[in-house]
Motif scaffolding. Structure first.
Motif, PDB file in Angstrom:
ATOM      1  N   ASP A  34       0.859   7.701  -0.081  1.00 53.78           N
ATOM      2  CA  ASP A  34       1.045   8.962  -0.809  1.00 53.78           C
ATOM      3  C   ASP A  34       0.267   8.979  -2.118  1.00 53.78           C
ATOM      4  OD1 ASP A  34       2.703   9.802   1.208  1.00 53.78           O
ATOM      5  OD2 ASP A  34       4.528   9.125   0.186  1.00 53.78           O
ATOM      6  N   THR A  35       0.334   7.897  -2.840  1.00 49.77           N
ATOM      7  CA  THR A  35      -0.344   7.861  -4.151  1.00 49.77           C
ATOM      8  C   THR A  35      -1.661   7.110  -4.101  1.00 49.77           C
ATOM      9  OG1 THR A  35       0.844   5.833  -4.766  1.00 49.77           O
ATOM     10  CG2 THR A  35       1.877   7.931  -5.336  1.00 49.77           C
ATOM     11  N   ARG A  36      -2.023   6.609  -2.911  1.00 48.96           N
ATOM     12  CA  ARG A  36      -3.251   5.829  -2.731  1.00 48.96           C
ATOM     13  C   ARG A  36      -3.310   4.711  -3.779  1.00 48.96           C
ATOM     14  NH1 ARG A  36      -6.595   7.051   0.731  1.00 48.96           N
ATOM     15  NH2 ARG A  36      -8.385   6.111  -0.317  1.00 48.96           N
ATOM     16  N   THR A  37      -2.233   3.923  -3.787  1.00 52.40           N
ATOM     17  CA  THR A  37      -2.107   2.842  -4.762  1.00 52.40           C
ATOM     18  C   THR A  37      -1.930   1.522  -4.038  1.00 52.40           C
ATOM     19  OG1 THR A  37      -1.086   4.320  -6.375  1.00 52.40           O
ATOM     20  CG2 THR A  37      -0.777   1.958  -6.717  1.00 52.40           C
TER      21      THR A  37
ATOM     22  N   ASN B 202       9.864   0.673 -10.476  1.00 52.94           N
ATOM     23  CA  ASN B 202       9.759   2.020 -11.038  1.00 52.94           C
ATOM     24  C   ASN B 202      10.288   3.090 -10.097  1.00 52.94           C
ATOM     25  OD1 ASN B 202       8.529   0.976 -13.344  1.00 52.94           O
ATOM     26  ND2 ASN B 202       6.508   1.084 -12.409  1.00 52.94           N
TER      27      ASN B 202
ATOM     28  N   ARG C  66      -6.089   3.360  -6.621  1.00 50.65           N
ATOM     29  CA  ARG C  66      -5.606   2.777  -7.870  1.00 50.65           C
ATOM     30  C   ARG C  66      -5.022   1.400  -7.576  1.00 50.65           C
ATOM     31  NH1 ARG C  66      -0.593   3.472 -11.254  1.00 50.65           N
ATOM     32  NH2 ARG C  66       0.318   4.429  -9.403  1.00 50.65           N
TER      33      ARG C  66
ATOM     34  N   GLU D 132       9.765   3.736  -7.233  1.00 50.94           N
ATOM     35  CA  GLU D 132       8.835   4.235  -6.231  1.00 50.94           C
ATOM     36  C   GLU D 132       9.051   3.476  -4.932  1.00 50.94           C
ATOM     37  OE1 GLU D 132       4.728   5.263  -7.326  1.00 50.94           O
ATOM     38  OE2 GLU D 132       5.164   4.304  -9.236  1.00 50.94           O
TER      39      GLU D 132
ATOM     40  N   TRP E 117       7.255   1.936  -1.748  1.00 54.90           N
ATOM     41  CA  TRP E 117       5.921   1.566  -1.293  1.00 54.90           C
ATOM     42  C   TRP E 117       5.908   1.468   0.226  1.00 54.90           C
ATOM     43  CZ3 TRP E 117       2.729   2.096  -5.123  1.00 54.90           C
ATOM     44  CH2 TRP E 117       3.182   1.883  -6.415  1.00 54.90           C
TER      45      TRP E 117
ATOM     46  N   ASP F  34     -11.364   5.834  -4.905  1.00 56.85           N
ATOM     47  CA  ASP F  34     -10.287   6.572  -5.548  1.00 56.85           C
ATOM     48  C   ASP F  34      -8.944   5.850  -5.450  1.00 56.85           C
ATOM     49  OD1 ASP F  34     -10.234   6.861  -2.804  1.00 56.85           O
ATOM     50  OD2 ASP F  34      -9.393   8.878  -2.855  1.00 56.85           O
TER      51      ASP F  34
ATOM     52  N   TRP G 149       0.829  -1.192   0.000  1.00 55.86           N
ATOM     53  CA  TRP G 149       0.000   0.000   0.000  1.00 55.86           C
ATOM     54  C   TRP G 149       0.871   1.252   0.000  1.00 55.86           C
ATOM     55  CZ3 TRP G 149      -4.479   2.033  -0.981  1.00 55.86           C
ATOM     56  CH2 TRP G 149      -4.847   3.252  -0.409  1.00 55.86           C
ATOM     57  N   SER G 150       0.608   2.176  -0.923  1.00 60.14           N
ATOM     58  CA  SER G 150       1.275   3.468  -0.958  1.00 60.14           C
ATOM     59  C   SER G 150       0.281   4.532  -0.519  1.00 60.14           C
ATOM     60  CB  SER G 150       1.782   3.775  -2.370  1.00 60.14           C
ATOM     61  OG  SER G 150       2.248   5.105  -2.430  1.00 60.14           O
TER      62      SER G 150
END
Length: 238
Positions: free
Chosen positions: A116-119, A220, A207, A222, A224, A205, A113-114
């Protein structure tokens, strides 16, 4: 007590266990032979009948994510009589091959789960390819050539054509291009499946990113945040 057990008794016990194992193995082998190779007939007339011999239903956690379908052409040859009797067969028929992802291989350890990016990143198992389904009853072309095609030759041709068709369909299904297409379809299917409960929990919201084993070398660049499990994030939201 064990110290007073005679060696002969031990050997006898071992022999009995071995004989029982051989008996059970032989019985299972006989049952399988009966199932696959013995013709089932009517009790009174002795006539062969169309009947379900065995049926086994088992659960599965695999999600069907793609299906490859089309028409293939298969050819086979048979040579007998010291090379004098040659027969050939060419057949065209439909085929399908399904692709699956085992959802049982996705647990909390495969979710990241991220915040910051809600991913939500899902490390999914790779796509698996099912055994090709060759629709021999739907043949659109069947040609057999040969001066003399014996009954045994015809049976051998039919078996070889079926095997050639299976192999050709499987090679096509496992080609890098088809596997790449299947993974993309699997990615979209898994994202939809996993996004539904998130949306129902008010997290519409979020992703969802699905990755497969070959893609997980580099993330990438990033970072996480895995300090909080996705289940805890949803729990806090509530």
């Amino acid at each position: 007590m064990a110290s007073h057990v005679r060696p002969q008794a031990v050997r006898l016990a071992v022999a009995v266990v071995v004989l029982l194992a051989l008996g059970v193995g032989g019985w299972i082998g006989w049952q399988r032979y009966q199932e696959r190779y013995t013709v089932t007939t009517e009790p009174d007339s002795g006539q062969a009948v169309t009947r379900i011999i065995t049926a086994r239903l088992s659960g599965a956690s695999a999600l069907k994510v793609a299906s490859l379908s089309g028409t293939l052409q298969a050819t086979a040859s048979d040579v007998r009589g010291f090379g004098w009797l040659r027969s050939d067969q060419v057949v065209k028929m439909p085929y399908t091959v399904d692709y699956f992802v085992d959802l049982g291989g996705i647990g909390e350890g495969q979710l990241s789960w991220s915040a910051d990016t809600r991913t939500l990143v899902v490390d999914a198992p790779d796509v698996t390819v099912a055994k090709p389904n060759i629709d021999e009853a739907g043949r659109t072309l069947s040609e057999t050539h040969g001066m003399i095609v014996t009954r045994d030759a015809a049976a051998a041709l039919a078996q070889r054509v079926s095997a050639v068709a299976q192999g050709r369909a499987e090679r096509e299904a496992r080609s890098p291009e088809r596997l790449a297409q299947a993974r993309e379809l699997a990615r979209a299917s898994l994202a939809r499946v996993l996004a539904a409960p998130l949306a129902a929990a008010g997290e519409g919201d979020v992703r969802v990113v699905v990755t497969f084993p070959a893609e997980r070398g580099v993330r990438n660049a990033e970072r996480w945040d895995v300090s909080a499990r996705p289940a805890d994030v949803l729990g806090n939201r509530r």
